[in-house]
Design a protein around this motif. Structure first.
Motif, PDB file in Angstrom:
ATOM      1  N   THR A 140       0.568   2.003 -24.962  1.00  0.00           N
ATOM      2  CA  THR A 140      -0.898   1.952 -25.032  1.00  0.00           C
ATOM      3  C   THR A 140      -1.427   1.466 -26.381  1.00  0.00           C
ATOM      4  O   THR A 140      -2.643   1.408 -26.572  1.00  0.00           O
ATOM      5  N   HIS A 141      -0.522   1.115 -27.304  1.00  0.00           N
ATOM      6  CA  HIS A 141      -1.004   0.697 -28.628  1.00  0.00           C
ATOM      7  C   HIS A 141       0.072  -0.155 -29.292  1.00  0.00           C
ATOM      8  O   HIS A 141       1.051   0.371 -29.828  1.00  0.00           O
ATOM      9  N   THR A 142      -0.088  -1.467 -29.256  1.00  0.00           N
ATOM     10  CA  THR A 142       0.926  -2.342 -29.826  1.00  0.00           C
ATOM     11  C   THR A 142       0.286  -3.617 -30.365  1.00  0.00           C
ATOM     12  O   THR A 142      -0.584  -4.203 -29.718  1.00  0.00           O
ATOM     13  N   HIS A 143       0.705  -4.003 -31.576  1.00  0.00           N
ATOM     14  CA  HIS A 143       0.111  -5.182 -32.235  1.00  0.00           C
ATOM     15  C   HIS A 143       1.082  -6.352 -32.183  1.00  0.00           C
ATOM     16  O   HIS A 143       1.442  -6.924 -33.221  1.00  0.00           O
ATOM     17  N   LEU A 144       1.498  -6.729 -30.989  1.00  0.00           N
ATOM     18  CA  LEU A 144       2.509  -7.790 -30.835  1.00  0.00           C
ATOM     19  C   LEU A 144       2.001  -9.169 -31.218  1.00  0.00           C
ATOM     20  O   LEU A 144       2.779 -10.110 -31.313  1.00  0.00           O
ATOM     21  N   GLY A 159     -11.515  -0.629 -29.830  1.00  0.00           N
ATOM     22  CA  GLY A 159     -10.460  -0.138 -30.707  1.00  0.00           C
ATOM     23  C   GLY A 159      -9.758  -1.266 -31.451  1.00  0.00           C
ATOM     24  O   GLY A 159      -9.893  -2.414 -31.056  1.00  0.00           O
ATOM     25  N   GLU A 160      -9.042  -0.958 -32.545  1.00  0.00           N
ATOM     26  CA  GLU A 160      -9.035   0.415 -32.922  1.00  0.00           C
ATOM     27  C   GLU A 160     -10.078   0.658 -33.985  1.00  0.00           C
ATOM     28  O   GLU A 160     -10.317  -0.194 -34.847  1.00  0.00           O
ATOM     29  N   ILE A 161     -10.656   1.836 -33.945  1.00  0.00           N
ATOM     30  CA  ILE A 161     -11.764   2.189 -34.823  1.00  0.00           C
ATOM     31  C   ILE A 161     -11.467   3.576 -35.413  1.00  0.00           C
ATOM     32  O   ILE A 161     -10.605   4.287 -34.902  1.00  0.00           O
ATOM     33  N   PHE A 215      -6.953   9.850 -29.473  1.00  0.00           N
ATOM     34  CA  PHE A 215      -6.604   9.954 -30.885  1.00  0.00           C
ATOM     35  C   PHE A 215      -5.219   9.326 -31.005  1.00  0.00           C
ATOM     36  O   PHE A 215      -4.215   9.956 -30.678  1.00  0.00           O
ATOM     37  N   HIS A 216      -5.210   8.063 -31.438  1.00  0.00           N
ATOM     38  CA  HIS A 216      -3.977   7.290 -31.487  1.00  0.00           C
ATOM     39  C   HIS A 216      -3.093   7.776 -32.629  1.00  0.00           C
ATOM     40  O   HIS A 216      -3.584   8.249 -33.644  1.00  0.00           O
ATOM     41  N   CYS A 217      -1.781   7.671 -32.426  1.00  0.00           N
ATOM     42  CA  CYS A 217      -0.804   8.101 -33.423  1.00  0.00           C
ATOM     43  C   CYS A 217      -1.089   9.522 -33.902  1.00  0.00           C
ATOM     44  O   CYS A 217      -1.198   9.785 -35.091  1.00  0.00           O
ATOM     45  N   THR A 265       3.612   2.661 -29.241  1.00  0.00           N
ATOM     46  CA  THR A 265       4.548   2.370 -30.329  1.00  0.00           C
ATOM     47  C   THR A 265       3.834   2.128 -31.662  1.00  0.00           C
ATOM     48  O   THR A 265       4.362   2.428 -32.709  1.00  0.00           O
ATOM     49  N   ASP A 266       2.631   1.504 -31.620  1.00  0.00           N
ATOM     50  CA  ASP A 266       1.977   0.993 -32.832  1.00  0.00           C
ATOM     51  C   ASP A 266       2.848  -0.087 -33.487  1.00  0.00           C
ATOM     52  O   ASP A 266       2.838  -0.245 -34.711  1.00  0.00           O
ATOM     53  N   SER A 267       3.587  -0.837 -32.694  1.00  0.00           N
ATOM     54  CA  SER A 267       4.403  -1.939 -33.224  1.00  0.00           C
ATOM     55  C   SER A 267       3.526  -2.873 -34.049  1.00  0.00           C
ATOM     56  O   SER A 267       2.380  -3.085 -33.687  1.00  0.00           O
TER      57      SER A 267
HETATM   58 NI    NI Z   1      -2.737   0.245 -34.629  1.00  0.00          NI
END
Ligand code: NI
Length: 260
Positions: free
Chosen positions: A6-10, A93-95, A154-156, A203-205
């Motif tokens: 649900t959260h990846t910066h590929l 997002g992300e904010i 609330f990510h990460c 992952t927040d990759s």
């Molecule tokens: Ni991020």
């Protein structure tokens, strides 16, 4: 097994050499869905290009990251709004607020955060919150802005059991990533009592790589290791965790076409 990152910066340059391989590897390992949060106007084009290339697998969020809030943040917010007008996004997002490196822009970060929450309410979109050394500041604003229309994650999440309760209290989900697999994080204890319906995986990759690849570049396929750890904590199979957390993610972001 269908996993959702649900959260990846590929779309970042860390993947310029092998982006296709990274995406295909994720899909092969069951990570069917990769949700892409924006950072600022310098990353949007690359993100949207991925969304076109991997339609049905990659889905975009639009927003201004607190780490990119500076004197020009109002111009950045205008660009966020322009994009929201012309393309489909699955969240704002992300904010949020990031006080880890410095607090110079705290006031502006808080303003940008509240403003983008307003956009989310108007558009009935969920929000994806980034916080670092700022749980109380973030929580205060979320509480202030609370409304039945305001949902998000609330990510990460790396907090205590008490903070997890507070997140659930405002109707938000808890985003769990690689930190869950770190030996000394104690995050497993914080979330042991949390009902799985409140949890989504990420992952927040390319950051925050889970064990056993900690220290290397993160990628969406590794969300499997987060699922595996959560399965261990909850005494369930990885398949069950994958199903439940994908269902939770879709309930929040609504990206899976209904004919599937
Ligand atoms: Ni991020």
């Amino acid at each position: 097994m269908v996993l959702t990152d649900t959260h990846t910066h590929l779309y970042l340059e860390e993947f310029n050499e092998d982006r296709e391989e990274v995406v295909n590897n994720a899909i092969e390992k069951g990570v069917q869905y990769m949700l892409l949060p924006n950072i600022d106007s310098s990353t949007t084009e690359a993100m949207m290009k991925m969304v076109r290339t991997y339609a049905g697998h990659c889905f975009p969020f639009m927003g201004l990251h607190p780490g990119s809030v500076r004197e020009d943040y109002e111009d950045e917010l205008k660009m966020v709004e322009q994009w929201l007008d012309k393309e489909k996004f699955y969240a704002i997002g992300e904010i949020g607020i990031d006080l880890y490196w410095d607090k110079t822009w705290q006031k502006q970060q808080e303003k940008a955060f509240a403003y983008q929450i307003g956009l989310a309410k108007e558009l009935k979109l969920p929000i994806v919150i980034h916080m670092r050394d700022s749980f109380d500041e973030v929580y205060r604003i979320v509480k202030q802005e609370a409304s039945p229309d305001l949902r998000g994650v609330f990510h990460c999440f790396t907090g205590s059991a008490g903070q997890a309760d507070k997140v659930i209290d405002v109707g938000f989900k808890i985003g769990l990533g690689g930190v869950l697999t770190f030996k000394n994080s104690k995050l497993d204890q914080s979330i042991k009592q949390v009902n799985l319906k409140h949890i989504i995986l990420e992952t927040d990759s390319p950051y925050l790589t889970p064990h056993p690849y900690r220290g290397k570049r993160n990628q969406s396929a590794y969300v499997f290791y987060v699922a595996q750890k959560l399965a261990e904590v909850k005494g369930l199979s990885v398949d069950e965790i994958a199903d439940i957390t994908t269902r939770n993610a879709n309930e929040l972001f609504n990206f899976i076409p209904t004919d599937k």
